[in-house]
Write a protein that holds these residues in place. Sequence first.
Motif, PDB file in Angstrom:
ATOM      1  N   HIS A 189       0.812  -1.221   0.000  1.00 42.65           N
ATOM      2  CA  HIS A 189       0.000   0.000   0.000  1.00 42.65           C
ATOM      3  C   HIS A 189       0.847   1.275   0.000  1.00 42.65           C
ATOM      4  O   HIS A 189       0.336   2.357  -0.266  1.00 42.65           O
ATOM      5  N   GLU A 190       2.151   1.146   0.240  1.00 42.16           N
ATOM      6  CA  GLU A 190       3.067   2.295   0.280  1.00 42.16           C
ATOM      7  C   GLU A 190       3.911   2.400  -0.980  1.00 42.16           C
ATOM      8  O   GLU A 190       4.760   3.287  -1.084  1.00 42.16           O
ATOM      9  N   ARG A 191       3.744   1.500  -1.934  1.00 42.43           N
ATOM     10  CA  ARG A 191       4.665   1.392  -3.061  1.00 42.43           C
ATOM     11  C   ARG A 191       3.984   1.735  -4.374  1.00 42.43           C
ATOM     12  O   ARG A 191       3.215   0.942  -4.922  1.00 42.43           O
ATOM     13  N   ASP A 192       4.325   2.914  -4.880  1.00 45.00           N
ATOM     14  CA  ASP A 192       3.743   3.310  -6.166  1.00 45.00           C
ATOM     15  C   ASP A 192       4.162   2.361  -7.275  1.00 45.00           C
ATOM     16  O   ASP A 192       3.420   2.159  -8.236  1.00 45.00           O
ATOM     17  N   PHE A 193       5.328   1.731  -7.145  1.00 45.26           N
ATOM     18  CA  PHE A 193       5.793   0.814  -8.183  1.00 45.26           C
ATOM     19  C   PHE A 193       5.027  -0.501  -8.192  1.00 45.26           C
ATOM     20  O   PHE A 193       5.157  -1.286  -9.131  1.00 45.26           O
ATOM     21  N   VAL A 194       4.192  -0.745  -7.187  1.00 42.13           N
ATOM     22  CA  VAL A 194       3.231  -1.851  -7.206  1.00 42.13           C
ATOM     23  C   VAL A 194       1.861  -1.311  -7.622  1.00 42.13           C
ATOM     24  O   VAL A 194       1.198  -1.871  -8.497  1.00 42.13           O
ATOM     25  N   LEU A 195       1.441  -0.216  -7.014  1.00 41.94           N
ATOM     26  CA  LEU A 195       0.095   0.306  -7.225  1.00 41.94           C
ATOM     27  C   LEU A 195      -0.127   0.825  -8.647  1.00 41.94           C
ATOM     28  O   LEU A 195      -1.181   0.580  -9.237  1.00 41.94           O
ATOM     29  N   SER A 196       0.847   1.552  -9.207  1.00 41.16           N
ATOM     30  CA  SER A 196       0.651   2.151 -10.525  1.00 41.16           C
ATOM     31  C   SER A 196       0.491   1.108 -11.631  1.00 41.16           C
ATOM     32  O   SER A 196      -0.467   1.178 -12.417  1.00 41.16           O
ATOM     33  N   PRO A 197       1.390   0.100 -11.735  1.00 44.47           N
ATOM     34  CA  PRO A 197       1.147  -0.909 -12.765  1.00 44.47           C
ATOM     35  C   PRO A 197      -0.119  -1.731 -12.502  1.00 44.47           C
ATOM     36  O   PRO A 197      -0.807  -2.154 -13.433  1.00 44.47           O
ATOM     37  N   TRP A 198      -0.452  -1.942 -11.231  1.00 44.37           N
ATOM     38  CA  TRP A 198      -1.668  -2.674 -10.892  1.00 44.37           C
ATOM     39  C   TRP A 198      -2.889  -1.904 -11.368  1.00 44.37           C
ATOM     40  O   TRP A 198      -3.819  -2.476 -11.943  1.00 44.37           O
ATOM     41  N   LEU A 199      -2.889  -0.601 -11.148  1.00 47.60           N
ATOM     42  CA  LEU A 199      -4.000   0.235 -11.584  1.00 47.60           C
ATOM     43  C   LEU A 199      -4.124   0.215 -13.108  1.00 47.60           C
ATOM     44  O   LEU A 199      -5.233   0.201 -13.642  1.00 47.60           O
ATOM     45  N   ALA A 200      -2.987   0.173 -13.816  1.00 45.66           N
ATOM     46  CA  ALA A 200      -3.021   0.079 -15.277  1.00 45.66           C
ATOM     47  C   ALA A 200      -3.632  -1.252 -15.719  1.00 45.66           C
ATOM     48  O   ALA A 200      -4.283  -1.321 -16.755  1.00 45.66           O
ATOM     49  N   ASP A 219      -5.796  -3.102 -13.744  1.00 47.80           N
ATOM     50  CA  ASP A 219      -7.165  -3.216 -13.226  1.00 47.80           C
ATOM     51  C   ASP A 219      -7.573  -1.898 -12.567  1.00 47.80           C
ATOM     52  O   ASP A 219      -7.250  -1.647 -11.407  1.00 47.80           O
ATOM     53  N   PRO A 220      -8.285  -1.025 -13.293  1.00 45.48           N
ATOM     54  CA  PRO A 220      -8.668   0.280 -12.753  1.00 45.48           C
ATOM     55  C   PRO A 220      -9.572   0.210 -11.522  1.00 45.48           C
ATOM     56  O   PRO A 220      -9.707   1.201 -10.802  1.00 45.48           O
ATOM     57  N   ASP A 221     -10.165  -0.953 -11.254  1.00 46.35           N
ATOM     58  CA  ASP A 221     -11.052  -1.109 -10.103  1.00 46.35           C
ATOM     59  C   ASP A 221     -10.408  -1.907  -8.973  1.00 46.35           C
ATOM     60  O   ASP A 221     -11.099  -2.367  -8.059  1.00 46.35           O
ATOM     61  N   MET A 248      -6.600  -5.656  -0.340  1.00 47.42           N
ATOM     62  CA  MET A 248      -7.210  -6.174   0.877  1.00 47.42           C
ATOM     63  C   MET A 248      -6.610  -5.498   2.113  1.00 47.42           C
ATOM     64  O   MET A 248      -5.406  -5.425   2.270  1.00 47.42           O
ATOM     65  N   GLY A 249      -7.497  -4.972   2.951  1.00 47.80           N
ATOM     66  CA  GLY A 249      -7.073  -4.338   4.190  1.00 47.80           C
ATOM     67  C   GLY A 249      -6.691  -2.874   4.049  1.00 47.80           C
ATOM     68  O   GLY A 249      -6.437  -2.198   5.048  1.00 47.80           O
ATOM     69  N   HIS A 250      -6.650  -2.356   2.803  1.00 43.12           N
ATOM     70  CA  HIS A 250      -6.198  -0.973   2.602  1.00 43.12           C
ATOM     71  C   HIS A 250      -7.115  -0.148   1.713  1.00 43.12           C
ATOM     72  O   HIS A 250      -7.054   1.071   1.761  1.00 43.12           O
ATOM     73  N   GLY A 251      -7.909  -0.788   0.872  1.00 44.86           N
ATOM     74  CA  GLY A 251      -8.859  -0.042   0.064  1.00 44.86           C
ATOM     75  C   GLY A 251      -8.523  -0.002  -1.410  1.00 44.86           C
ATOM     76  O   GLY A 251      -7.711  -0.787  -1.909  1.00 44.86           O
ATOM     77  N   ARG A 252      -9.170   0.947  -2.097  1.00 39.32           N
ATOM     78  CA  ARG A 252      -9.033   1.074  -3.538  1.00 39.32           C
ATOM     79  C   ARG A 252      -7.626   1.517  -3.917  1.00 39.32           C
ATOM     80  O   ARG A 252      -7.078   2.458  -3.357  1.00 39.32           O
ATOM     81  N   VAL A 253      -7.063   0.826  -4.898  1.00 38.67           N
ATOM     82  CA  VAL A 253      -5.700   1.112  -5.342  1.00 38.67           C
ATOM     83  C   VAL A 253      -5.593   2.545  -5.864  1.00 38.67           C
ATOM     84  O   VAL A 253      -4.615   3.246  -5.592  1.00 38.67           O
ATOM     85  N   ARG A 254      -6.604   3.022  -6.582  1.00 35.61           N
ATOM     86  CA  ARG A 254      -6.585   4.394  -7.103  1.00 35.61           C
ATOM     87  C   ARG A 254      -6.447   5.401  -5.955  1.00 35.61           C
ATOM     88  O   ARG A 254      -5.657   6.347  -6.039  1.00 35.61           O
ATOM     89  N   PRO A 259      -2.634  -4.432 -21.049  1.00 34.05           N
ATOM     90  CA  PRO A 259      -2.204  -5.641 -20.335  1.00 34.05           C
ATOM     91  C   PRO A 259      -1.808  -6.720 -21.324  1.00 34.05           C
ATOM     92  O   PRO A 259      -2.426  -6.864 -22.382  1.00 34.05           O
ATOM     93  N   THR A 260      -0.781  -7.461 -20.990  1.00 36.27           N
ATOM     94  CA  THR A 260      -0.296  -8.508 -21.883  1.00 36.27           C
ATOM     95  C   THR A 260      -0.089  -9.799 -21.135  1.00 36.27           C
ATOM     96  O   THR A 260       0.106  -9.825 -19.925  1.00 36.27           O
ATOM     97  N   ARG A 261      -0.117 -10.874 -21.894  1.00 37.38           N
ATOM     98  CA  ARG A 261       0.358 -12.155 -21.385  1.00 37.38           C
ATOM     99  C   ARG A 261       1.857 -12.121 -21.543  1.00 37.38           C
ATOM    100  O   ARG A 261       2.381 -11.359 -22.354  1.00 37.38           O
TER     101      ARG A 261
END
Length: 183
Positions: A127-138, A140-142, A146-152, A175-177
Amino acid sequence: MIAQVVPVLLAFGANLGDRGETIRAAQRELADVDGVTDFVASPLHETVALTLDGPDPAAPKYINGVATLRTTLAPHALLDAMQRIETAHGRVRDTRWGDRTLDIDLILFGGRVISDDRLTVPHPRAHERDFVLSPWLALDPDAVLMGHGRVRELLDRIGDTTTPLADAADRGHAPTRPGGEPA
């Protein structure tokens, strides 16, 4: 006995060697692990290295991404596969938060909470790492962590210092395979 299929979120990072190719190769290898299906990788992002002392602009930059998958593996069996792939790509575990050829973190394993000497899920710092949250948001925008809320909302709170890459596998940031095929 029918194995339970569990959705998983993994994070990938590398700041040594051919960073993007190493991550994409590791993703292809994970997608081929028995018990893993529906592997979808995010676009890759570049970030400043994060050390125990904070961001280090003098250190080699990281490339990061995330991937979703479904698995019938138990959490520690998946962790073992991840660590075998890290080792095969030259991962050395001598300095905490040090430079590395490949890092794969298990962020979420279904709705499970796991805490033992080898594994903590959900990942305690995701939840503190933009390098996890930003690609995740790309990917899955929704997304919800768990335990912290919406990634956006989490990313809005901490800020996004990542730079999306536009290499061949990430053209258009779709997103790619593993290997670059559209998801």
